[in-house]
Design an enzyme around this catalytic site. Structure first.
Site, mmCIF file in Angstrom:
data_model
loop_
_atom_site.group_PDB
_atom_site.id
_atom_site.type_symbol
_atom_site.label_atom_id
_atom_site.label_comp_id
_atom_site.label_asym_id
_atom_site.label_seq_id
_atom_site.Cartn_x
_atom_site.Cartn_y
_atom_site.Cartn_z
ATOM 1 N N LYS A 103 -0.005 21.854 2.407
ATOM 2 C CA LYS A 103 0.099 22.418 3.776
ATOM 3 C C LYS A 103 -1.238 23.333 3.903
ATOM 4 O O LYS A 103 -1.275 24.393 4.240
ATOM 5 C CB LYS A 103 1.273 23.155 3.712
ATOM 6 C CG LYS A 103 1.871 23.967 4.996
ATOM 7 C CD LYS A 103 2.414 22.726 6.033
ATOM 8 C CE LYS A 103 2.792 23.523 7.276
ATOM 9 N NZ LYS A 103 3.038 22.425 8.097
ATOM 10 N N ASP B 190 14.018 15.449 -4.355
ATOM 11 C CA ASP B 190 15.402 15.208 -4.046
ATOM 12 C C ASP B 190 15.483 14.370 -2.661
ATOM 13 O O ASP B 190 16.458 13.444 -2.706
ATOM 14 C CB ASP B 190 16.069 16.563 -3.503
ATOM 15 C CG ASP B 190 16.916 17.256 -4.475
ATOM 16 O OD1 ASP B 190 16.626 17.039 -5.790
ATOM 17 O OD2 ASP B 190 17.958 17.665 -4.491
ATOM 18 N N ASP C 15 9.554 19.833 -5.495
ATOM 19 C CA ASP C 15 11.397 20.021 -5.827
ATOM 20 C C ASP C 15 11.793 19.562 -4.732
ATOM 21 O O ASP C 15 12.885 18.770 -4.897
ATOM 22 C CB ASP C 15 11.663 21.341 -6.064
ATOM 23 C CG ASP C 15 12.841 21.678 -5.933
ATOM 24 O OD1 ASP C 15 13.699 20.961 -6.966
ATOM 25 O OD2 ASP C 15 13.374 22.564 -5.537
ATOM 26 N N TYR D 19 7.613 29.396 -8.073
ATOM 27 C CA TYR D 19 8.281 29.648 -8.886
ATOM 28 C C TYR D 19 8.230 30.745 -9.895
ATOM 29 O O TYR D 19 8.913 31.187 -10.670
ATOM 30 C CB TYR D 19 8.587 28.479 -9.842
ATOM 31 C CG TYR D 19 9.394 27.315 -9.043
ATOM 32 C CD1 TYR D 19 9.187 26.626 -8.035
ATOM 33 C CD2 TYR D 19 10.623 26.882 -9.649
ATOM 34 C CE1 TYR D 19 10.240 25.745 -7.265
ATOM 35 C CE2 TYR D 19 11.739 26.166 -9.120
ATOM 36 C CZ TYR D 19 11.355 25.529 -8.114
ATOM 37 O OH TYR D 19 12.269 24.686 -7.081
ATOM 38 N N ASP E 32 5.188 18.308 5.532
ATOM 39 C CA ASP E 32 6.142 17.959 6.662
ATOM 40 C C ASP E 32 5.962 16.562 7.007
ATOM 41 O O ASP E 32 6.690 15.637 6.969
ATOM 42 C CB ASP E 32 5.723 18.964 7.923
ATOM 43 C CG ASP E 32 4.707 19.096 8.468
ATOM 44 O OD1 ASP E 32 3.396 18.729 7.850
ATOM 45 O OD2 ASP E 32 4.399 19.811 9.410
HETATM 46 C C1 IPM Z 1 14.859 20.695 -10.462
HETATM 47 C C2 IPM Z 1 16.109 21.619 -10.100
HETATM 48 C C3 IPM Z 1 15.380 23.129 -10.693
HETATM 49 C C4 IPM Z 1 14.058 23.263 -9.656
HETATM 50 C C5 IPM Z 1 16.368 24.061 -10.621
HETATM 51 C C6 IPM Z 1 17.661 23.776 -11.140
HETATM 52 C C7 IPM Z 1 15.888 25.525 -10.964
HETATM 53 O O1 IPM Z 1 16.231 21.584 -8.700
HETATM 54 O O2 IPM Z 1 14.638 20.438 -11.677
HETATM 55 O O3 IPM Z 1 14.407 19.955 -9.619
HETATM 56 O O4 IPM Z 1 14.274 23.958 -8.842
HETATM 57 O O5 IPM Z 1 13.041 23.033 -10.484
HETATM 58 MN MN MN Z 2 15.229 20.214 -7.753
#
Ligand code: IPM
Ligand code: MN
Length: 362
Positions: free
Chosen positions: A190, A250, A246, A142, A222
């Site tokens: 990884k 999710d 990240d 990032y 993975d």
């Molecule tokens: C999160 C989001 C952010 C990230 C984006 C919006 C930049 O997906 O907070 O997880 O990738 O960190």
């Molecule tokens: Mn995210």
């Protein structure tokens, strides 16, 4: 106690969910006798419109001067498919993380009994899952440089960089959380491919010796992605680098049944930030249908982590549980029964906190 909170509603559904979160915060302060000071500031697309910057200097100053930042969501479709956009709302979020030194993003994943059958996973796999993802937030791809394109535009590159100091502080922090929980830490990397991951693993092996009371497990990312859906109950605390975190968080968020339920805390060097893990959900903006629970639960994390007021946090969590028990919830989790508006859900929780708070005090 005197609480100084910077409120950054952001974009999309941000303002309406933050409004419900603030109802909870105000109800807690009124019932538990805290003096609340709060100030709002722009961030994201809203801030670009107003100032040209997604994280304006004035917003940063307010965050630095506050005891906690309560954050909604950032992102606007206008910028998503426009490669020529010079500034993007998301850059505001990244700038805030970097400038506040928020190196750890903590995402607790817990299941809610009434939502278990909404999970894409079988109820018996999900029931009782309770783990915490700790994502490194200010390093890796990032922020690594160089990043960009070759002169002819046909080659692009990102760079993943981690230093010993960055890895040490997040691993120690993760062990600290593991010690307060079920004393198991899964370190995800990884290391079979990446140099940064090999450094993570080398340093983690050194630090592991300082925490003999914690069981340490090393897992490739993975494999971790697979294990999260195959056996979520096998995890207690997971720690990983920025990009892996990240993606895995999710994935982890839907295990509970709805992305609209999960709060997060970002902590580090300066003021901590509390925000729902979902995005700005532009399709729902202004419609009063978005689920405010992740934001309200983020307020609970704020009372716990920023102000060390666990009883207040508990009152918020109990009020959220009461709203789910009573079926006063938004359409995403209403499961065929009557759906309530964002504001109605917030009103119910505000009243429930007042009620609970009074009961706890007497
Ligand atoms: C999160 C989001 C952010 C990230 C984006 C919006 C930049 O997906 O907070 O997880 O990738 O960190
Ligand atoms: Mn995210």
């Amino acid at each position: 106690m005197r609480l100084n909170i910077a409120v950054l509603p952001g974009d999309g559904i941000g303002p309406e969910i933050i409004e419900q979160g603030m109802k909870a915060v105000k109800a807690v302060c009124a019932t538990f006798g805290h003096e609340l000071h709060w100030e709002e500031a722009p961030a994201g697309a809203a801030a670009i419109e107003a100032t040209g910057e997604p994280y304006p200097e004035a917003t940063h100053r307010l965050c630095m001067e506050s005891d906690a930042v309560f954050f909604g969501a950032i992102g606007h479709p206008k910028y998503d498919n426009d490669p020529s956009a010079k500034v993007r709302p998301e850059q505001g979020l990244l700038a805030m993380r970097k400038k506040l030194g928020l190196f750890a993003n903590i995402r607790p994943v817990t299941t809610f009994p009434s939502l278990i059958h909404q999970s894409p996973l079988r109820a018996d796999l999900v029931d009782g899952a309770d783990f915490m993802c700790i994502r490194e937030l200010t390093g890796g791809m990032y922020f690594g440089r160089p990043q960009g394109r070759s002169e002819d535009g046909n080659t692009a590159y990102d760079t993943c960089v981690y230093t010993r100091g960055e890895i040490e502080r997040i691993i120690h922090l993760a062990y600290g959380y593991a010690q307060k929980r079920r004393r198991k830490l899964t370190i995800v990397d990884k290391a079979n491919v990446l140099a940064t991951s090999r450094l993570w693993r080398q340093i983690a092996r050194e630090i592991e010796k300082e925490y003999p009371d914690v069981e340490t497990e090393y897992m490739f990312v993975d494999n971790a992605a697979m294990r999260l859906i195959q056996w979520p109950k096998s995890f207690d605390v997971i720690v990983t680098e920025n990009m892996f975190g990240d993606i895995l968080t999710d994935e982890a968020s839907v295990i509970t049944g709805s992305l609209g339920m999960l709060p997060s805390a970002s902590i580090g060097i300066h003021t901590s930030v509390f925000e729902p893990i979902h995005g700005s959900y532009p399709q729902a903006a202004g419609k009063n249908i978005a689920n405010p629970l992740a934001t309200i639960l983020s307020a609970a994390l704020m009372f716990e982590y920023a102000f060390n007021l666990p009883e207040e946090a508990g009152a918020i969590r109990q009020a959220v549980a009461a709203s789910m028990d009573a079926g006063i919830v938004t359409e995403d989790i209403a499961q065929g029964s009557k759906a309530y508006a964002t504001s109605e859900t917030g009103d119910f929780i505000q009243a429930a906190i007042t009620h609970l708070g009074l009961r706890i005090k007497n």
